[in-house]
Design an enzyme around this catalytic site. Structure first.
Site, PDB file in Angstrom:
ATOM      1  N   TYR A 269      -2.553  -9.664  16.394  1.00 20.06           N
ATOM      2  CA  TYR A 269      -2.654  -8.798  15.204  1.00 20.06           C
ATOM      3  C   TYR A 269      -3.980  -8.029  15.259  1.00 20.06           C
ATOM      4  O   TYR A 269      -4.011  -6.807  15.057  1.00 20.06           O
ATOM      5  CB  TYR A 269      -2.544  -9.602  13.897  1.00 20.06           C
ATOM      6  CG  TYR A 269      -2.691  -8.705  12.678  1.00 20.06           C
ATOM      7  CD1 TYR A 269      -1.727  -7.733  12.395  1.00 20.06           C
ATOM      8  CD2 TYR A 269      -3.808  -8.791  11.849  1.00 20.06           C
ATOM      9  CE1 TYR A 269      -1.876  -6.868  11.298  1.00 20.06           C
ATOM     10  CE2 TYR A 269      -3.959  -7.938  10.752  1.00 20.06           C
ATOM     11  CZ  TYR A 269      -2.990  -6.984  10.491  1.00 20.06           C
ATOM     12  OH  TYR A 269      -3.137  -6.134   9.416  1.00 20.06           O
TER      13      TYR A 269
ATOM     14  N   PHE B  86       0.829  -1.213   0.000  1.00 17.41           N
ATOM     15  CA  PHE B  86       0.000   0.000   0.000  1.00 17.41           C
ATOM     16  C   PHE B  86       0.866   1.267   0.000  1.00 17.41           C
ATOM     17  O   PHE B  86       0.547   2.249  -0.676  1.00 17.41           O
ATOM     18  CB  PHE B  86      -0.901   0.075   1.241  1.00 17.41           C
ATOM     19  CG  PHE B  86      -1.842  -1.074   1.447  1.00 17.41           C
ATOM     20  CD1 PHE B  86      -2.152  -1.956   0.415  1.00 17.41           C
ATOM     21  CD2 PHE B  86      -2.450  -1.283   2.684  1.00 17.41           C
ATOM     22  CE1 PHE B  86      -3.032  -3.023   0.610  1.00 17.41           C
ATOM     23  CE2 PHE B  86      -3.330  -2.336   2.884  1.00 17.41           C
ATOM     24  CZ  PHE B  86      -3.619  -3.209   1.859  1.00 17.41           C
TER      25      PHE B  86
HETATM   26  P1  NDP Z   1       3.590  -5.059   2.874  1.00 21.42           P
HETATM   27  O1  NDP Z   1       4.262  -6.148   3.643  1.00 21.42           O
HETATM   28  O2  NDP Z   1       3.535  -5.166   1.395  1.00 21.42           O
HETATM   29  O3  NDP Z   1       4.238  -3.648   3.287  1.00 21.42           O
HETATM   30  C1  NDP Z   1       4.526  -3.332   4.614  1.00 21.42           C
HETATM   31  C2  NDP Z   1       5.435  -2.138   4.653  1.00 21.42           C
HETATM   32  O4  NDP Z   1       5.701  -1.812   6.030  1.00 21.42           O
HETATM   33  C3  NDP Z   1       6.772  -2.383   3.986  1.00 21.42           C
HETATM   34  O5  NDP Z   1       7.110  -1.248   3.206  1.00 21.42           O
HETATM   35  C4  NDP Z   1       7.735  -2.529   5.143  1.00 21.42           C
HETATM   36  O6  NDP Z   1       9.012  -1.997   4.764  1.00 21.42           O
HETATM   37  C5  NDP Z   1       7.098  -1.607   6.180  1.00 21.42           C
HETATM   38  N1  NDP Z   1       7.521  -1.923   7.543  1.00 21.42           N
HETATM   39  C6  NDP Z   1       7.315  -3.058   8.249  1.00 21.42           C
HETATM   40  N2  NDP Z   1       7.916  -2.983   9.443  1.00 21.42           N
HETATM   41  C7  NDP Z   1       8.517  -1.764   9.500  1.00 21.42           C
HETATM   42  C8  NDP Z   1       9.294  -1.108  10.464  1.00 21.42           C
HETATM   43  N3  NDP Z   1       9.583  -1.683  11.636  1.00 21.42           N
HETATM   44  N4  NDP Z   1       9.760   0.146  10.211  1.00 21.42           N
HETATM   45  C9  NDP Z   1       9.473   0.743   9.022  1.00 21.42           C
HETATM   46  N5  NDP Z   1       8.740   0.160   8.061  1.00 21.42           N
HETATM   47  C10 NDP Z   1       8.269  -1.081   8.295  1.00 21.42           C
HETATM   48  O7  NDP Z   1       2.122  -4.973   3.501  1.00 21.42           O
HETATM   49  P2  NDP Z   1       0.835  -4.084   3.118  1.00 21.42           P
HETATM   50  O8  NDP Z   1       1.168  -3.015   2.183  1.00 21.42           O
HETATM   51  O9  NDP Z   1      -0.257  -5.024   2.765  1.00 21.42           O
HETATM   52  O10 NDP Z   1       0.477  -3.498   4.550  1.00 21.42           O
HETATM   53  C11 NDP Z   1       0.509  -2.126   4.854  1.00 21.42           C
HETATM   54  C12 NDP Z   1      -0.388  -1.875   6.054  1.00 21.42           C
HETATM   55  O11 NDP Z   1      -1.721  -2.247   5.743  1.00 21.42           O
HETATM   56  C13 NDP Z   1      -0.032  -2.653   7.314  1.00 21.42           C
HETATM   57  O12 NDP Z   1      -0.228  -1.811   8.419  1.00 21.42           O
HETATM   58  C14 NDP Z   1      -1.025  -3.802   7.328  1.00 21.42           C
HETATM   59  O13 NDP Z   1      -1.271  -4.268   8.634  1.00 21.42           O
HETATM   60  C15 NDP Z   1      -2.251  -3.135   6.730  1.00 21.42           C
HETATM   61  N6  NDP Z   1      -3.238  -4.005   6.103  1.00 21.42           N
HETATM   62  C16 NDP Z   1      -2.887  -4.909   5.130  1.00 21.42           C
HETATM   63  C17 NDP Z   1      -3.874  -5.692   4.533  1.00 21.42           C
HETATM   64  C18 NDP Z   1      -3.574  -6.725   3.507  1.00 21.42           C
HETATM   65  O14 NDP Z   1      -4.393  -7.654   3.326  1.00 21.42           O
HETATM   66  N7  NDP Z   1      -2.483  -6.640   2.774  1.00 21.42           N
HETATM   67  C19 NDP Z   1      -5.282  -5.518   4.894  1.00 21.42           C
HETATM   68  C20 NDP Z   1      -5.521  -4.561   5.928  1.00 21.42           C
HETATM   69  C21 NDP Z   1      -4.528  -3.820   6.486  1.00 21.42           C
HETATM   70  P3  NDP Z   1      10.455  -2.593   5.180  1.00 21.42           P
HETATM   71  O15 NDP Z   1      10.316  -4.080   5.245  1.00 21.42           O
HETATM   72  O16 NDP Z   1      11.355  -2.081   4.119  1.00 21.42           O
HETATM   73  O17 NDP Z   1      10.715  -1.965   6.506  1.00 21.42           O
HETATM   74  C1  8X3 Z   2      -5.028  -7.772   6.999  1.00 22.32           C
HETATM   75  C2  8X3 Z   2      -6.322  -8.376   6.631  1.00 22.32           C
HETATM   76  O1  8X3 Z   2      -7.930 -10.274   7.264  1.00 22.32           O
HETATM   77  O2  8X3 Z   2      -5.611 -10.856   6.858  1.00 22.32           O
HETATM   78  O3  8X3 Z   2      -5.167  -6.855   8.021  1.00 22.32           O
HETATM   79  O4  8X3 Z   2      -6.224  -9.724   8.863  1.00 22.32           O
HETATM   80  S1  8X3 Z   2      -6.524  -9.887   7.470  1.00 22.32           S
END
Ligand code: NDP
Ligand code: 8X3
Length: 251
Positions: free
Chosen positions: A152, A14
């Site tokens: 989570y 995202f």
């Molecule tokens: P990704 O794993 O694709 O991206 C996660 C991002 O977070 C990466 O850029 C990673 O960068 C960064 N990140 C993780 N830990 C750290 C840290 N300690 N410090 C700085 N950056 C960090 O996941 P998504 O894009 O799917 O997720 C983004 C957000 O959306 C999260 O909060 C997730 O919980 C939420 N979300 C996701 C859903 C899904 O189904 N995908 C649904 C609902 C919510 P790097 O590793 O380089 O640090």
């Molecule tokens: C990410 C969506 O349903 O895998 O927050 O928890 S779910």
């Protein structure tokens, strides 16, 4: 003066899609994450494609000193933040409460909850300099608990409560606060959750056309385009085959 958006966790998913969306609309973008190589690659791509300015800010949102130090080092011309997207986050494991790993729990709480409040607090003075400040927090449909979601889900419930709290406490500064709660979206999220196990990661999307990172970025961007007197406070988006955190219509 260009508007500036600060995105945590912009090296993938995202956050990366948001960087592209905002850059494409003429914003200057500060991109954060831990993987500097990915961020530098993104910077080069966006600057070339959109002729906009991108600043890479590498830090781990879990590390309070690193967060404040990084913000202190933001160069002068970048020192007003119009939009903060608190996106960095992760799930680790999907296990029954009694079988889950405590280190995984610590990492999720430190990243999803403490990381979000550290980043917001550190950036607050820069956000207050904006004439149209907006904070976007990435929650999840997981704020409603599901089996084996335990910590989570608790972190995303915390993001929900923190968003409500920011909205109340920052009201007097005219800061918009929007919480976005996506359902299943195909990014690196599941691969991270299942620690590189591709089969388990893929299973999450079996029989689904899930959201894409671009779908979520489009919705986030839309929330930032509303007139000054309008704020979307709380927004849930899922793919059409998902009703909530639990119910799916898989084909
Ligand atoms: P990704 O794993 O694709 O991206 C996660 C991002 O977070 C990466 O850029 C990673 O960068 C960064 N990140 C993780 N830990 C750290 C840290 N300690 N410090 C700085 N950056 C960090 O996941 P998504 O894009 O799917 O997720 C983004 C957000 O959306 C999260 O909060 C997730 O919980 C939420 N979300 C996701 C859903 C899904 O189904 N995908 C649904 C609902 C919510 P790097 O590793 O380089 O640090
Ligand atoms: C990410 C969506 O349903 O895998 O927050 O928890 S779910």
């Amino acid at each position: 003066m260009s508007k500036i958006v600060f995105i945590t966790g912009a090296s993938s998913g995202f956050g990366k899609a948001c960087a592209e969306k905002f850059a494409c609309h003429g914003y200057d973008v500060i991109i954060n994450g831990r993987r500097e190589d990915k961020l530098l690659e993104l910077k080069e791509h966006l600057e070339k494609k959109y002729n906009t300015a991108i600043l890479v800010s590498v830090f781990d949102v879990r590390n309070r000193n690193e967060v404040f130090e990084a913000v202190k080092n933001i160069p002068g011309e970048w020192q007003h933040i119009d939009i903060l997207i608190n996106n960095a986050g992760l799930a680790l494991g999907r296990d029954y409460f009694d079988e889950a790993d405590i280190d995984d729990w610590d990492t999720m709480i430190d990243t999803n909850v403490k990381g979000l409040i550290y980043s917001t607090k550190a950036l607050m003075p820069l956000i207050k300099k904006s004439s149209s400040p907006h904070i976007i927090n990435l929650g999840s449909v997981a704020r409603d608990v599901y089996e084996k979601g335990n910590v989570y889900c608790a972190t995303k419930a915390a993001v929900d409560i923190l968003s409500q709290s920011m909205r109340i406490d920052l009201l007097r500064h005219g800061i918009k606060v929007t919480a976005i709660h996506p359902g299943a979206a195909e990014t690196e999220f599941s691969l991270v959750r299942f620690k590189g196990d591709e089969d388990s990661a893929k299973k999450i999307y079996d029989g689904l056309t899930p959201l894409t990172a671009e779908d979520v970025a489009d919705v986030i961007y839309y929330c930032t385009t509303l007139p000054p007197h309008v704020c979307i406070n709380d927004l849930v988006l899922t793919c059409t085959q998902q009703a909530n955190a639990i119910y799916f219509n898989r084909k």
